[in-house]
Motif scaffolding. Sequence first.
Motif, PDB file in Angstrom:
ATOM      1  N   ALA A   1       0.840  -1.249  -0.087  1.00  0.00           N
ATOM      2  CA  ALA A   1       0.059  -0.013  -0.155  1.00  0.00           C
ATOM      3  C   ALA A   1       1.045   1.375   0.130  1.00  0.00           C
ATOM      4  N   LYS A   2       1.918   1.286   0.728  1.00  0.00           N
ATOM      5  CA  LYS A   2       2.814   2.482   0.833  1.00  0.00           C
ATOM      6  C   LYS A   2       3.642   2.419  -0.473  1.00  0.00           C
ATOM      7  N   MET A   3       4.024   1.552  -1.050  1.00  0.00           N
ATOM      8  CA  MET A   3       4.606   1.466  -2.411  1.00  0.00           C
ATOM      9  C   MET A   3       3.536   2.260  -3.467  1.00  0.00           C
ATOM     10  N   GLU A   4       2.423   1.665  -3.402  1.00  0.00           N
ATOM     11  CA  GLU A   4       1.315   2.212  -4.302  1.00  0.00           C
ATOM     12  C   GLU A   4       1.157   3.754  -4.234  1.00  0.00           C
ATOM     13  N   ARG A   5       1.113   4.293  -3.023  1.00  0.00           N
ATOM     14  CA  ARG A   5       0.785   5.563  -2.568  1.00  0.00           C
ATOM     15  C   ARG A   5       1.963   6.460  -3.045  1.00  0.00           C
ATOM     16  N   GLY A   6       3.356   6.066  -2.577  1.00  0.00           N
ATOM     17  CA  GLY A   6       4.169   6.537  -3.207  1.00  0.00           C
ATOM     18  C   GLY A   6       4.472   6.782  -4.645  1.00  0.00           C
ATOM     19  N   ASN A   7       3.993   5.761  -5.285  1.00  0.00           N
ATOM     20  CA  ASN A   7       3.868   5.972  -6.876  1.00  0.00           C
ATOM     21  C   ASN A   7       2.951   7.013  -7.208  1.00  0.00           C
ATOM     22  N   ILE A   8       1.779   6.825  -6.557  1.00  0.00           N
ATOM     23  CA  ILE A   8       0.800   7.578  -7.230  1.00  0.00           C
ATOM     24  C   ILE A   8       1.162   9.270  -6.864  1.00  0.00           C
ATOM     25  N   LEU A   9       2.014   9.499  -5.549  1.00  0.00           N
ATOM     26  CA  LEU A   9       2.272  10.583  -5.321  1.00  0.00           C
ATOM     27  C   LEU A   9       3.408  11.178  -6.165  1.00  0.00           C
ATOM     28  N   LEU A  10       4.235  10.450  -6.652  1.00  0.00           N
ATOM     29  CA  LEU A  10       5.422  10.655  -7.633  1.00  0.00           C
ATOM     30  C   LEU A  10       4.757  11.023  -9.042  1.00  0.00           C
ATOM     31  N   LYS A  11       3.880  10.376  -9.457  1.00  0.00           N
ATOM     32  CA  LYS A  11       3.114  10.841 -10.794  1.00  0.00           C
ATOM     33  C   LYS A  11       2.335  12.074 -10.505  1.00  0.00           C
ATOM     34  N   LEU A  12       1.703  12.366  -9.275  1.00  0.00           N
ATOM     35  CA  LEU A  12       1.219  13.910  -9.163  1.00  0.00           C
ATOM     36  C   LEU A  12       2.041  14.973  -8.863  1.00  0.00           C
ATOM     37  N   GLY A  13       3.384  14.507  -8.683  1.00  0.00           N
ATOM     38  CA  GLY A  13       4.482  15.641  -8.611  1.00  0.00           C
ATOM     39  C   GLY A  13       4.476  15.906  -7.319  1.00  0.00           C
TER      40      GLY A  13
ATOM     41  N   ASP B   1       6.089  13.972  -0.305  1.00  0.00           N
ATOM     42  CA  ASP B   1       5.221  12.861   0.617  1.00  0.00           C
ATOM     43  C   ASP B   1       5.684  11.694  -0.333  1.00  0.00           C
ATOM     44  N   ALA B   2       6.002  11.607  -1.600  1.00  0.00           N
ATOM     45  CA  ALA B   2       6.437  10.550  -2.232  1.00  0.00           C
ATOM     46  C   ALA B   2       7.644  10.127  -1.543  1.00  0.00           C
ATOM     47  N   LEU B   3       8.686  11.034  -1.460  1.00  0.00           N
ATOM     48  CA  LEU B   3       9.950  10.621  -0.842  1.00  0.00           C
ATOM     49  C   LEU B   3       9.985   9.848   0.547  1.00  0.00           C
ATOM     50  N   ASP B   4       8.993  10.536   1.257  1.00  0.00           N
ATOM     51  CA  ASP B   4       8.706   9.916   2.654  1.00  0.00           C
ATOM     52  C   ASP B   4       8.414   8.501   2.759  1.00  0.00           C
ATOM     53  N   ASP B   5       7.410   8.107   1.721  1.00  0.00           N
ATOM     54  CA  ASP B   5       7.216   6.565   1.444  1.00  0.00           C
ATOM     55  C   ASP B   5       8.369   5.829   1.140  1.00  0.00           C
ATOM     56  N   PHE B   6       9.072   6.425   0.097  1.00  0.00           N
ATOM     57  CA  PHE B   6       9.958   5.532  -0.643  1.00  0.00           C
ATOM     58  C   PHE B   6      11.088   5.265   0.505  1.00  0.00           C
ATOM     59  N   GLU B   7      11.462   6.678   1.210  1.00  0.00           N
ATOM     60  CA  GLU B   7      12.504   6.298   2.406  1.00  0.00           C
ATOM     61  C   GLU B   7      12.178   5.407   3.316  1.00  0.00           C
ATOM     62  N   SER B   8      10.859   5.493   3.874  1.00  0.00           N
ATOM     63  CA  SER B   8      10.354   4.302   4.831  1.00  0.00           C
ATOM     64  C   SER B   8      10.700   3.152   4.142  1.00  0.00           C
ATOM     65  N   LEU B   9      10.312   2.844   2.991  1.00  0.00           N
ATOM     66  CA  LEU B   9      10.385   1.557   2.532  1.00  0.00           C
ATOM     67  C   LEU B   9      11.972   1.045   2.360  1.00  0.00           C
TER      68      LEU B   9
ATOM     69  N   SER C   1      14.976   1.694  -5.281  1.00  0.00           N
ATOM     70  CA  SER C   1      14.896   2.286  -6.681  1.00  0.00           C
ATOM     71  C   SER C   1      14.052   3.266  -7.127  1.00  0.00           C
ATOM     72  N   GLN C   2      13.052   3.783  -6.419  1.00  0.00           N
ATOM     73  CA  GLN C   2      12.164   4.875  -6.659  1.00  0.00           C
ATOM     74  C   GLN C   2      12.547   5.847  -6.163  1.00  0.00           C
ATOM     75  N   LEU C   3      13.335   5.582  -4.928  1.00  0.00           N
ATOM     76  CA  LEU C   3      13.909   6.826  -4.063  1.00  0.00           C
ATOM     77  C   LEU C   3      15.112   7.375  -4.994  1.00  0.00           C
ATOM     78  N   GLU C   4      15.749   6.605  -5.675  1.00  0.00           N
ATOM     79  CA  GLU C   4      16.856   7.118  -6.751  1.00  0.00           C
ATOM     80  C   GLU C   4      16.104   7.831  -7.910  1.00  0.00           C
ATOM     81  N   VAL C   5      14.751   7.442  -8.142  1.00  0.00           N
ATOM     82  CA  VAL C   5      14.135   7.987  -9.342  1.00  0.00           C
ATOM     83  C   VAL C   5      13.700   9.358  -9.066  1.00  0.00           C
ATOM     84  N   ALA C   6      13.204   9.630  -7.793  1.00  0.00           N
ATOM     85  CA  ALA C   6      12.472  10.478  -7.319  1.00  0.00           C
ATOM     86  C   ALA C   6      13.405  11.703  -6.889  1.00  0.00           C
TER      87      ALA C   6
END
Length: 483
Positions: A104-116, A120-128, A138-143
């Motif tokens: 759920a956290k990964m899905e939320r992070g991806n949505i937040l990333l797509k929304l720009g 908030d997206a970084l918070d989710d990716f960092e916690s994961l 990997s998403q942290l390195e993208v964002a």
Amino acid sequence: MQKILTDYFRPLLVIYFSLDLTLKDVVASAELGVEKHLELGKQFLAQGQLNDALHHYDEAIRGDPLNYLSYFKRATVYLAIGRAKSALPDLNKVIQLKPDFKQAKMERGNILLKLGKLTDALDDFESLAAIGHPDGQSQLEVARPIVTFMEEARHLVENNNYDEAIPLLTDIIEKCPWSVEMRELRARCYEYTGDFHSAILDLRPTTKLVSDNTAAHLKISHLHYHLGEAEESLREIRECLRLDPDHQLCYPHYKKVKKLQKQLKGGEDLKNEQRFEEAIEKFQAALTTESSIYHYKLTSYVKICECYSKLNMFDETLEWCGKAIEMDQHNADALCARAEAYITQEMFEEAIHDYQTAKDSDHHPQKVDDGLNRAQKLLKQSQKRDYYKILGVKRTASKQEITKAYRKLAKEWHPDRHSGADKEKAEKKFVDIAAAKEVLTDPEKREKFDNGEDPLDPEEQHGPNPFNPFGAGQGFTFKFHFG
């Protein structure tokens, strides 16, 4: 007393029975069971029946509002039907109920990333990433780099470096396709660099990403208007008025575009009905309504030019066609209309030049090739026998004018009125006059001649001369009576 009690309890009875019906609905849903709703939702989701799946997940949540799986599965359906913003509250609820739900956290992070929404997206990716989740890392390195790219893009746009900003914004939007801010920034760049179509493509998604986005509808309408796309501009501005009927900017723009479109369409209809004077008035009115936008000015100039050409008003045709050609030197419609006006004045070389200019453009209508061929034939024909010149009439002369000119010249050059050396000249002149009358008073023959073909020329007709007023190889005697 009984009536008073009945009147007192009647409202309570209504409420009771209403509650009873509501309770029955809840009981019916409960009897089906949360697990059953979840199972049906899963089946419908697998079959692609997303609305039915959504309904059962709604019922499952209503039956058990603390079941985090129901929220997660409904979020999955929202994502499948493209409603990412609706999925976000469900994912928030899932994480609230079960903070360690990584998916759920990964899905939320991806949505937040797509929304720009990078913070908030970084918070989710960092916690994961902190708990060793590979996708989180990997998403942290993208964002992370996108934060810097966004700042750089904003700086470039603020300093009017639009050409430099566009490729950078394109890279950002590839990762953040639902970012309203980045799309609006790139649309601004496209607008200032003259690429209005691309600006529209960037703004259109923002009308869905932001509810009641009247500003985007207004901007898209203005862009269509500047492209000369009045119908599309009207459609878009109506969307703005649908959201806000009294919008202070949308309503005046709607009135102007609707008025202009009505004038242009009215002029075109009148032109098609060959009511050229009235059509000219409509197009001139359109120029009053809109005198600065390139497309509408050019359209009005061309249409007025064509109308004057059809009216055989030579000076006016040259004036208005000249205005159109000054704006677009390869405008086929204006060049063809002016060429036709030149032909009426027997200025065939000028007509050929205009047709050739129109032909030099990459895409030109068939009428350009047809007109050029005709003008070339007419030039060649003018160097031989020109029936209009013989009778001394214009190419636009009516049959009555042609007949009148013939009678006058036939009387003047009738061989019976001449003798000696002048008689031979008169005979030749009279033959030409009779031939001119023969061709120009016959609609079919005149049309051939106007298209550059002499119907009395045996070489062009591939046969014997069809016209001989004296008979082949015979002498003749003219008897002319001046009664």
